[in-house]
Design a protein around this motif. Structure first.
Motif, PDB file in Angstrom:
ATOM      1  N   GLN A 156      44.401 100.983 -66.392  1.00 32.69           N
ATOM      2  CA  GLN A 156      42.982 100.803 -66.690  1.00 32.69           C
ATOM      3  C   GLN A 156      42.729  99.431 -67.298  1.00 32.69           C
ATOM      4  O   GLN A 156      43.483  98.985 -68.163  1.00 32.69           O
ATOM      5  CB  GLN A 156      42.504 101.868 -67.683  1.00 32.69           C
ATOM      6  N   PRO A 157      41.660  98.740 -66.889  1.00 30.11           N
ATOM      7  CA  PRO A 157      41.376  97.416 -67.459  1.00 30.11           C
ATOM      8  C   PRO A 157      41.086  97.469 -68.950  1.00 30.11           C
ATOM      9  O   PRO A 157      41.348  96.508 -69.667  1.00 30.11           O
ATOM     10  CB  PRO A 157      40.157  96.930 -66.660  1.00 30.11           C
ATOM     11  N   GLU A 158      40.549  98.583 -69.450  1.00 25.94           N
ATOM     12  CA  GLU A 158      40.225  98.668 -70.874  1.00 25.94           C
ATOM     13  C   GLU A 158      41.443  98.871 -71.754  1.00 25.94           C
ATOM     14  O   GLU A 158      41.373  98.704 -72.972  1.00 25.94           O
ATOM     15  CB  GLU A 158      39.213  99.795 -71.124  1.00 25.94           C
ATOM     16  N   LYS A 345      36.985  91.800 -67.426  1.00 27.10           N
ATOM     17  CA  LYS A 345      38.430  91.961 -67.673  1.00 27.10           C
ATOM     18  C   LYS A 345      39.157  92.316 -66.384  1.00 27.10           C
ATOM     19  O   LYS A 345      40.208  91.749 -66.063  1.00 27.10           O
ATOM     20  CB  LYS A 345      38.638  93.050 -68.725  1.00 27.10           C
ATOM     21  N   GLN A 346      38.586  93.229 -65.612  1.00 27.00           N
ATOM     22  CA  GLN A 346      39.221  93.640 -64.364  1.00 27.00           C
ATOM     23  C   GLN A 346      39.302  92.485 -63.372  1.00 27.00           C
ATOM     24  O   GLN A 346      40.315  92.294 -62.702  1.00 27.00           O
ATOM     25  CB  GLN A 346      38.456  94.811 -63.755  1.00 27.00           C
ATOM     26  N   HIS A 351      44.513  94.064 -65.941  1.00 26.97           N
ATOM     27  CA  HIS A 351      44.759  94.720 -67.227  1.00 26.97           C
ATOM     28  C   HIS A 351      45.903  94.011 -67.940  1.00 26.97           C
ATOM     29  O   HIS A 351      46.688  93.280 -67.334  1.00 26.97           O
ATOM     30  CB  HIS A 351      45.089  96.211 -67.060  1.00 26.97           C
ATOM     31  N   THR A 354      51.172  96.866 -69.498  1.00 25.43           N
ATOM     32  CA  THR A 354      51.264  98.223 -70.044  1.00 25.43           C
ATOM     33  C   THR A 354      52.538  98.423 -70.855  1.00 25.43           C
ATOM     34  O   THR A 354      52.558  99.248 -71.768  1.00 25.43           O
ATOM     35  CB  THR A 354      51.201  99.269 -68.923  1.00 25.43           C
TER      36      THR A 354
END
Length: 477
Positions: A156-158, A345-346, A351, A354
């Motif tokens: 997820q980008p967030e 952001k995306q 992202h 991770t």
């Protein structure tokens, strides 16, 4: 290493090998620092005599394209320049824009490992020896296990839910930030958070108001996006709100520890700033870059916690509490800009890594972060007291310290005329890294002095290094 060389026939073997190696180096196919095969091995692979290869290596070494290192082998000279340029920058239609970017200064750029001095008072750097390597290694191993179980899709980008939840809990506890997990976007350091917010708020020609002196990389970022930056003076209470111009769309401030001077913004000034932002319809960026470390007085809540209208974007980083190299930061966004920043952001980088996110989430949830901050606080407080003692003692004829209660740098203003550039140059000659204050002034009158970081210098090194500084000051008058 794999080296692509083709020898045709049996004539001019040395010349063929020479031309192909030279072309590979000049074109960049053989990168600076790359190791070449031993002459015996390359000769066997090419079916030529070892003398042919050795003579070619010798010629290229004489021309400065190769360098021999005793006991290690032959390498492409890191200082060799490409002889050919595919196209001159002046031939391009974007030449003017390229020139604009190339002429931008690089303030606060940290030295490389090879150029670091024995005693470093650089701001924004932490002590490597304080970093909890064992705890971080355990968290990273856990992150690797989690990554191995994932689907292989983009994330997820967030940011990962686990990290956003951990950040929300941390900033609510430590800074009184009023947020939910869904308000947070994980970024590659605070600088990317500034970039993303500016992308969705600004248009060419729109006005950004920020403190002067202030955080120069933020000003350069806003200007690079075509904004008109209004540099607003600061006094002992913070930014002079009455001087924020009409038409301002974005306001950038560092209220907890004004950068670079260090004083906190007073409560009346914070209230006035929020009222002015509401009047203008402006978004406020609160850059809370190093307030994990507070040494005096009562803790102050964040500006964001006072915001009743959803105007303040709170930006934080783990570069100061952990390590700058981790490049982990975040933004707590008001709902009005959250969706737009998420799209930016995306589009920018999809992202943040991770692996680092999983590790940091566990690091926070296991209590390692707060434990590390407490440990660093004790060390930084000791360093701060030692520097303050010297500035109030034998260095007082030259400098006055700006009162500061947080962070891990101090601003020392000149009480008498001091040639700061000469002081810095002479200090470097005795392995002391000093840094000027004037680079953070833009439109307001420059106040000469030093920004003295105490995150990277060891406590026992403070007195010997400041002894050297005092000696230089005495010599240059």
């Amino acid at each position: 290493m794999e080296l692509h060389v083709v020898i045709n026939g049996r004539k001019d073997l040395a010349e063929q090998l020479y031309q192909q190696l030279r072309e590979a180096i000049e074109s960049g196919r053989l990168a600076a620092g790359a190791q070449l095969p031993p002459s015996r091995l390359l000769a066997e692979q090419l079916g030529v005599s070892r003398k042919t290869v050795s003579d070619t290596y010798t010629t290229l070494t004489y021309e400065g394209l190769l360098i021999g290192k005793t006991g290690r082998g032959t390498f492409v000279n890191a200082h060799a320049l490409r002889a050919k340029q595919l196209q001159s920058a002046t031939d391009l239609a974007c030449a003017a824009n390229l020139a604009k970017w190339q002429t931008l200064p690089s303030p606060m750029r940290h030295p490389t490992r090879d150029s670091t001095l024995r005693y470093e008072f650089i701001g924004g750097a932490t002590t490597r020896s304080l970093f909890p390597q064992d705890e971080w290694r355990r968290c990273t191993q856990d992150a690797l296990r989690r990554a191995a179980q994932n689907s292989g899709f983009y994330s997820q980008p967030e940011g990962l839910p686990a990290l956003r939840s951990a950040i929300a809990g941390h900033v609510a506890f430590s800074r009184g930030v009023n947020c939910r997990d869904d308000d947070i976007v994980v970024c590659n350091g605070a600088q990317q958070a500034l970039d993303l917010i500016a992308r969705v708020v600004l248009e060419p020609g729109t006005i950004v108001a920020m403190e002067d002196p202030g955080y120069t990389p933020a000003r350069l970022l806003f200007e690079a996006m075509g904004a008109s930056v209004a540099c607003v003076p600061v006094d002992e209470q913070g930014i002079e709100v009455a001087l924020i111009p009409d038409g301002t769309r974005l306001i950038y401030v560092t209220p907890s520890h004004q950068f670079p001077l260090g004083m906190p913004m007073s409560l009346p000034r914070r209230e006035a700033l929020l009222a002015r932002a509401l009047e203008l319809g402006a978004i406020v960026i609160e850059d809370d870059y190093d307030s994990d470390f507070r040494y005096e007085g009562r803790p102050t809540h964040s500006l964001q916690s006072m915001d009743q209208w959803g105007m303040v974007a709170y930006v934080g980083t783990f570069s100061k509490s952990l390590l700058p190299e981790l490049r982990l930061g975040y933004a707590v966004l008001p709902p009005v800009i959250h969706g737009a920043v998420l799209k930016a952001k995306q589009l920018t980088d999809q992202h943040t890594s991770t692996l680092a996110q999983w590790a940091l989430a566990k690091f926070i949830n296991e209590g390692y972060l707060l434990k590390h901050i407490r440990r660093c606080h004790t060390v930084y407080a000791s360093r701060r007291e030692r520097i303050l003692s010297r500035l109030a003692g034998d260095l007082s004829p030259w400098f006055d310290v700006v009162p500061s209660v947080a962070g891990f740098h101090l601003a020392a203003l000149c009480k008498v005329p001091v040639n700061i550039a000469l002081l810095i140059e002479l200090a470097r000659q005795v392995e002391v890294g000093l840094y000027p204050l004037d680079v953070f002034f833009h439109q307001t009158p420059v106040r000469s002095g030093l920004i003295i970081g105490f995150g990277a210098i060891e406590t026992l090194d403070i007195d010997p290094s400041l002894d050297k500084v005092r000696t230089i000051l005495q010599q240059i008058g």
